[in-house]
Scaffold this active site. Structure first.
Site, short mmCIF file in Angstrom:
data_model
loop_
_atom_site.label_atom_id
_atom_site.label_comp_id
_atom_site.label_asym_id
_atom_site.label_seq_id
_atom_site.Cartn_x
_atom_site.Cartn_y
_atom_site.Cartn_z
CG HIS A 72 47.32 55.78 27.48
ND1 HIS A 72 47.42 55.82 26.39
CD2 HIS A 72 47.38 56.91 28.41
CE1 HIS A 72 47.61 57.13 26.21
NE2 HIS A 72 47.56 57.80 27.47
CD GLU A 92 47.02 52.84 24.73
OE1 GLU A 92 46.05 52.46 25.31
OE2 GLU A 92 47.35 53.93 24.63
CB CYS A 143 44.63 59.13 26.17
SG CYS A 143 45.29 60.37 27.12
N1 GLN Z 1 47.50 65.64 26.62
C1 GLN Z 1 46.99 64.99 25.11
C2 GLN Z 1 46.33 65.75 24.50
O1 GLN Z 1 45.83 66.64 24.85
C3 GLN Z 1 46.60 63.49 25.35
C4 GLN Z 1 47.67 62.86 26.31
C5 GLN Z 1 47.71 61.28 25.83
O2 GLN Z 1 47.11 60.71 24.72
N2 GLN Z 1 48.50 60.52 26.75
O3 GLN Z 1 46.24 65.46 23.29
#
Ligand code: GLN
Length: 193
Positions: free
Chosen positions: A172, A174, A79
């Site tokens: 994710h 995790e 992410c």
């Molecule tokens: N929206 C977040 C970003 O731009 C990422 C979100 C996440 O890691 N769950 O960094």
């Protein structure tokens, strides 16, 4: 036994460490660039990419991680971690560390579908489909020649990619009880996947 470090400056690093320890992998927190020397692979967790990059620059991680990536260290970004690794963002911030040949858009699913969960087929993961949790997730818009797509959304946009020993997922792993993605990364780190 492998030692997979987890970048522990912001975000959900604890959850990654718990999954790794559950599958019998040492999972030290990495809080200083020097600690990159004692590990076989690195995870950059989810969180807030602007904050992660800002802190990486303060602690001197940008060049240190770029050097490790170029000398073949396995690295997996989830992410916000995917955003950090990208060569290019469609957003103005942050300035990513540019080690993977991917172009990424942050918060790609807008407000209405801020967060969602779907089951994905993932290359390299056997058995039932993988339950993927997306939270204000990014998506991959473009990939370079050296990048392989491991999983796609139904509309064809990549959400898991691999370039050599570098992995990135928009979701994710995790945050579920399924350790198969972490097992895949450990295999990549051992050179057996
Ligand atoms: N929206 C977040 C970003 O731009 C990422 C979100 C996440 O890691 N769950 O960094």
């Amino acid at each position: 036994m492998s030692r997979i470090g987890v970048l522990a400056i912001q975000g959900d690093f604890l959850e990654h460490r718990q999954v790794l320890e559950r599958i019998g992998t040492e999972a030290p927190e990495v809080r200083k660039p020097k600690q990159l020397d004692g590990i076989d692979g690195l995870i950059i967790p989810g969180g807030e990419s602007t904050t992660i990059v800002q802190l990486m620059d303060i602690y001197g991680f940008r060049e240190a991680i770029r050097e490790k990536a170029h000398s073949g260290m396995p690295i997996w970004g989830t992410c916000a971690g995917m955003i950090v690794l990208a060569n290019k963002l469609t957003d103005h911030r942050p300035d990513p560390i540019k080690v993977m040949d991917i172009e990424v858009s942050r918060n790609a699913f807008g407000r209405q579908v801020d967060s969602f969960e779907i089951d994905l087929d993932i290359k390299g993961i056997e058995g039932p489909r993988f339950h993927a949790v997306f939270i204000r997730a990014p998506v991959v818009n473009k990939i370079g020649k050296a990048v392989k797509v491991l999983a796609l959304l139904e509309d064809g946009r990549p959400v898991a990619v691999r370039q050599g020993k570098l992995l990135a997922t928009a979701f994710h792993p995790e945050l579920t009880n399924d350790a198969r993605f972490h097992e895949l990364f450990v295999r990549v780190a051992k050179g057996s996947a």
